[in-house]
Motif scaffolding. Structure first.
Motif, PDB file in Angstrom:
ATOM      1  N   GLU A 270       0.823  -1.200   0.000  1.00 39.91           N
ATOM      2  CA  GLU A 270       0.000   0.000   0.000  1.00 39.91           C
ATOM      3  C   GLU A 270       0.862   1.256   0.000  1.00 39.91           C
ATOM      4  O   GLU A 270       2.076   1.193   0.030  1.00 39.91           O
ATOM      5  N   LYS A 271       0.199   2.413   0.005  1.00 44.64           N
ATOM      6  CA  LYS A 271       0.881   3.671  -0.232  1.00 44.64           C
ATOM      7  C   LYS A 271       1.916   4.052   0.831  1.00 44.64           C
ATOM      8  O   LYS A 271       3.028   4.428   0.494  1.00 44.64           O
ATOM      9  N   ASN A 272       1.547   3.959   2.085  1.00 44.99           N
ATOM     10  CA  ASN A 272       2.433   4.475   3.125  1.00 44.99           C
ATOM     11  C   ASN A 272       3.523   3.468   3.496  1.00 44.99           C
ATOM     12  O   ASN A 272       3.628   3.028   4.626  1.00 44.99           O
ATOM     13  N   THR A 273       4.357   3.102   2.517  1.00 46.31           N
ATOM     14  CA  THR A 273       5.415   2.117   2.749  1.00 46.31           C
ATOM     15  C   THR A 273       6.675   2.516   1.974  1.00 46.31           C
ATOM     16  O   THR A 273       6.587   3.249   0.989  1.00 46.31           O
ATOM     17  N   ARG A 274       7.790   2.040   2.415  1.00 48.21           N
ATOM     18  CA  ARG A 274       9.039   2.232   1.674  1.00 48.21           C
ATOM     19  C   ARG A 274       8.956   1.502   0.326  1.00 48.21           C
ATOM     20  O   ARG A 274       9.442   1.973  -0.692  1.00 48.21           O
ATOM     21  N   GLU A 275       8.301   0.343   0.345  1.00 51.43           N
ATOM     22  CA  GLU A 275       8.192  -0.433  -0.900  1.00 51.43           C
ATOM     23  C   GLU A 275       7.488   0.346  -2.008  1.00 51.43           C
ATOM     24  O   GLU A 275       7.804   0.177  -3.179  1.00 51.43           O
ATOM     25  N   TYR A 276       6.545   1.199  -1.635  1.00 46.77           N
ATOM     26  CA  TYR A 276       5.844   1.984  -2.652  1.00 46.77           C
ATOM     27  C   TYR A 276       6.822   2.896  -3.394  1.00 46.77           C
ATOM     28  O   TYR A 276       6.777   3.020  -4.614  1.00 46.77           O
ATOM     29  N   ILE A 277       7.733   3.509  -2.643  1.00 39.97           N
ATOM     30  CA  ILE A 277       8.748   4.384  -3.255  1.00 39.97           C
ATOM     31  C   ILE A 277       9.644   3.561  -4.183  1.00 39.97           C
ATOM     32  O   ILE A 277       9.879   3.921  -5.341  1.00 39.97           O
ATOM     33  N   VAL A 278      10.097   2.419  -3.660  1.00 41.50           N
ATOM     34  CA  VAL A 278      11.010   1.565  -4.433  1.00 41.50           C
ATOM     35  C   VAL A 278      10.313   1.064  -5.703  1.00 41.50           C
ATOM     36  O   VAL A 278      10.859   1.142  -6.808  1.00 41.50           O
TER      37      VAL A 278
END
Lengths: 434, 455
Positions: A270-278
């Protein structure tokens, strides 16, 4: 031969920061307020975001959030249908609205000398329910035409509906925002009002004002029109449900189209994660611009499909990474999917150039400078950062998150999420023409 | 139940404050010795530069290169990005993407346009690449063939879209046998006729400094801008070739025209007739009149079709004004069985609109709306650049945008009726629909004799 490219460092002094100056505070009734002054033109934007979307609906009554948006977008307790927009335009303004799975957003654009009028009009939507049954019946018909336009009559128009059902079988992202339109036709005004009363409370909203405003006078005006509205306390939301751990479904969909297309969806964070940026940075590497990996290998050099698009779409509770492959009449899309799998395999194994990462970071940087260019988009982003991250300051800082992504993180993301047993695939084929 | 503060009477809208003046940003205009017009707006609030290089030879001139050459200008604009003596297409896109830049090359009927933007620190490098693409494209045969087959495939995909089909049909009917009747991307037959030789011919006619405009907006000074143009373009010789044509006289040809998209559940409708060319003293009056008719959410057309009848998600009207001719069009999308009823409503609205004066309320509303939304056209470098270039492309007065609001506020309801009567004639209307012909042709017979046309 690829011309040698020099690697640039990211000198943030290039960017005159902070990009967006703003103030944030909360009223006694729970309404969050964000003010961002920018006087390049004598206009203001008033954006009210309600924390209610299609995921807050009951499975048996879907499309209610969007229907309510249609109704409240043009009628309030003190302005009858038609009068809302006539009044607004006569003051030099205009408005629009959208509904997503998570939020409902109304925005208004006005000359700055009409700010108080705009606050009066926008707050009236929050202050009380004024929808008539005549409007309800007209908007049901309008939504029916909207569904025909964007879903039933549009080429590949059912992708959203079918993919949501397969990706999210056990949670409230299962149905599309527009909902079950046949069912919607049966809704009564009472049911609509009940939904309104539950979710359209100041404590469930974010008010964002951007443009030619005066920080010393706006809070008083905001208080006059919004501070006087009572909150209805804590909201007991409907159960969201659960996400699947594995997905392997594929479906063939005959459609009224001339050319085949495939759509592949991965379930990602989901949006509020480091993975979203990556993952978002990875989507730039894979498909942004004509030199992106997928465009080059699948379209330009490979000539396997006529176009590609890869998008990371993140919501509050889950995200999807979707790949669209637009096929040729006489070439199997399968070859493109194989090639795509190879490329993802290489990324998961760390076989890709560092220069690809630098290029993607340069692209993100330009986009970052370019995106706050209108008052509407600045307001929309501030509200979204507040909703998804509880942190509108992200409008200025998220660029650092992108610039700090490492090669190892990209590799780990691909390995962890872009797995064959974590995706669904829809194959659209031309159905027999008349 | 929510209770308002009793002190606040919500039934009365608050009054407006004092309006602020809006001015078009100051721009600098310079002409080089060989005739290139340079336009610069300095604005260093963001570290970005947007630039456009514009040539007056638009797609309209495709037909100067052969009888069936639709798509020539547009295919050339694709090939521009696909190779120079120093770099092939792949290397070019690699470098552009690496600079984090956007380069967009397009051809419309009136002009050929290259828009590009980057961070100011990368702009010199970007400008160097773009000038090379424009002045020294290699027009590789292999890239040409690839582009051609890509387009043939695109045409197949476009044919799935009712909106695309109704646009083709409308242009075919309204601009009968003129260059404006042809699709920008080309047709199945024209694409087979095109060749690299023709692309090169068009390109050599295009590079004519006397017909070039270059604009710079953003974090760059006028001196730096002029220096760049001098450096790369001062060696070009002005040619005598003029991209000019006669105004096209379009004849009324009212009728009901359908094109088939089998299985469609909704029809895309374009209803209209010929209009006028771009350079016109009535430009503001037409905009004003159309805002009331179908150019905004409260307009008569949208109000009737969406808000009163619930026939459609949205309906709008517009005047397309191109250099040599234009059209007037109302467009909407409705369910198959609502096609004829929607047409009847449209004609009813048009008859009223051309016979009765608008109300004083409508007059005031429209003045405020146009004046109030004007600043938005000055919000982004891209939108300012478009206005700036149009000023020169269509030979408008230098202070046109400065007078925009004051001139609009002078318009009277008599003038609105006069303008409506001058430019709209309900008896000359053509109905152009793309949809499932089997389902809609019977209904549309009620409107007039149906002609089915393949596009």
């Amino acid at each position: 031969m690829i011309h040698k490219l020099d690697v640039r460092d990211y000198d943030m002094t290039d960017v005159r920061k902070p990009m967006v100056e703003f103030r944030k505070y909360v009223l006694d009734n729970g309404l969050k307020v964000i003010l961002a002054r920018n006087n390049k033109i004598p206009s203001v934007v008033i954006n009210t975001t309600y924390k209610v979307g299609s995921k807050d609906e009951m499975p048996e009554v879907t499309g209610l959030a969007h229907l309510l948006e249609h109704l409240l977008f043009e009628e309030t307790a003190n302005t009858s249908s038609g009068e809302f927009d006539t009044l607004l335009q006569s003051r030099g303004g205009e408005s629009n609205a959208y509904t997503s799975n998570d939020i409902t957003n109304y925005f208004m654009l006005l000359p700055s000398n009409q700010l108080e009028f705009g606050l009066w009009l926008d707050s009236d939507r929050m202050a009380g329910f004024g929808v008539t049954s005549e409007s309800l019946e007209v908007q049901k018909k309008v939504i029916h035409e909207e569904k025909l336009l964007y879903c039933d009559n549009a080429p590949y128009g059912s992708v959203d509906e079918i993919s949501s059902k397969l990706l999210f079988p056990d949670c409230a992202y299962k149905w599309p925002v527009i909902g079950d339109v046949e069912n919607l036709m049966q809704l009564s005004l009472g049911e609509v009002e009940k939904f309104y009363s539950k979710y359209y409370s100041p404590s469930n909203a974010i008010l964002t004002i951007t443009g030619d405003i005066d920080y010393s006078t706006v809070p008083e005006l905001v208080n006059k029109y919004y501070g006087t509205i009572n909150s209805n306390g804590a909201i007991h939301r409907t159960e969201f449900g659960t996400l699947r751990q594995t997905l392997t479904l594929s479906e063939t969909v005959p459609d009224n189209v001339n050319l085949p297309s495939d759509f592949i969806f991965y379930l990602v964070p989901e949006k509020n994660t480091r993975e979203y940026i990556v993952g978002n940075l990875l989507s730039f590497i894979l498909s942004y611009g004509e030199s992106s990996l997928l465009y080059k290998e699948l379209v330009y050099k490979g000539d396997l499909v006529s176009d590609i698009d890869l998008t990371y779409h993140a919501l509050e509770k889950a995200g999807t990474m979707s790949l669209a492959l637009s096929g040729y009449a006489d070439k199997p899309i399968e070859k493109a999917v194989e090639k795509f799998d190879n490329i993802i395999g290489n990324i998961s194994a760390g076989y890709f150039e560092n220069s690809l990462i630098d290029k993607a970071k340069n692209q993100v940087m330009t986009m970052y400078c370019n995106r706050n260019i209108t008052l509407i988009s600045t307001a929309d982003q501030l509200a979204n950062y507040e909703f998804y991250f509880n942190d509108p300051e992200k409008i200025n800082t998220s660029i650092y998150d992108y610039l700090s992504v490492s090669k190892n993180e990209l590799t780990m993301f691909a390995k962890k999420f872009l797995r064959p047993d974590n995706r669904i695939r829809l194959s659209y084929i031309p159905k027999n023409k008349k | 139940m929510k209770l308002d503060n009793l002190m606040l009477d919500r039934s009365i809208p608050p009054l407006a404050g004092k309006p602020k003046d809006v001015k078009f940003p100051d721009f600098k205009e310079v002409k080089t010795d060989n005739g290139i017009t340079i336009l610069v707006i300095e604005d260093n609030r963001l570290p970005l530069v947007s630039s456009s290089i514009v040539f007056k030879r638009g797609k309209y001139f495709d037909s100067y290169y052969g009888e069936d050459c639709a798509g020539l200008g547009s295919i050339m604009s694709e090939l521009i990005t696909l190779g120079t003596p120093r770099f092939n297409g792949e290397e070019l896109s690699e470098r552009i993407d690496y600079l984090g830049a956007d380069v967009n090359v397009s051809a419309n009927f009136d002009a050929f346009i290259v828009n590009f933007v980057s961070l100011s620190k990368n702009f010199s490098e970007l400008f160097d690449l773009v000038q090379e693409m424009i002045l020294q494209p290699v027009f590789d045969e292999k890239e040409f063939l690839r582009e051609k087959s890509k387009r043939l495939n695109e045409i197949i995909a476009y044919n799935d879209d009712c909106e695309y089909l109704s646009t083709l049909l409308f242009n075919k009917v309204i601009y009968d046998r003129t260059p404006y009747s042809l699709p920008l991307t080309g047709t199945n037959s024209s694409l087979r006729e095109l060749s690299v030789t023709k692309v090169k011919q068009l390109h050599s006619d295009l590079i004519n400094p006397g017909e070039m405009l270059i604009s710079f907006i953003g974090d760059i000074t006028a001196d730096e801008s002029i220096e760049k143009v001098e450096k790369y373009f001062s060696h070009l010789n002005r040619s005598d070739l003029k991209s000019e044509s006669e105004k096209i006289k379009l004849l009324p040809k009212a009728g009901v025209y359908l094109t088939n998209k089998g299985g469609a559940v909704q029809a895309s409708m374009k209803i209209g007739h010929r209009g006028i060319e771009k350079k016109s003293e009535d430009f503001l009056k037409i905009k004003f009149m159309n805002t009331i008719l179908g150019g905004s959410f409260t307009s008569r057309i949208n109000h009737n079709l969406r808000e009163v009848n619930g026939f459609t998600y949205g309906a709008r009207s517009f005047f397309i004004q191109r250099r040599y001719a234009g059209d007037f069009c109302i467009e909407t999308e409705v369910k198959n069985d609502l096609t004829a009823p929607a047409c009847e409503q449209v004609i009813k609205v048009l008859r009223e609109f051309t016979s009765e004066k608008i109300t004083e309320d409508e007059l005031e509303l429209t003045k405020n709306y146009i004046a109030g939304s004007f600043p938005l056209q000055l919000e982004t470098p891209q939108s300012i650049s478009t206005l700036l270039i149009n000023l020169r492309l269509f030979d408008m007065e230098k202070d046109f945008y400065d007078n925009y609001v004051t001139e609009t506020l002078k318009i009277t309801s008599e003038e609105v009726l006069e303008t409506a009567r001058k430019y709209i004639n309900p008896d000359e209307i053509s109905y152009c629909l793309a949809g499932d012909v089997e389902s809609i042709s019977g209904l549309m017979e009620q409107i007039g004799e149906v002609k089915i046309i393949q596009v």
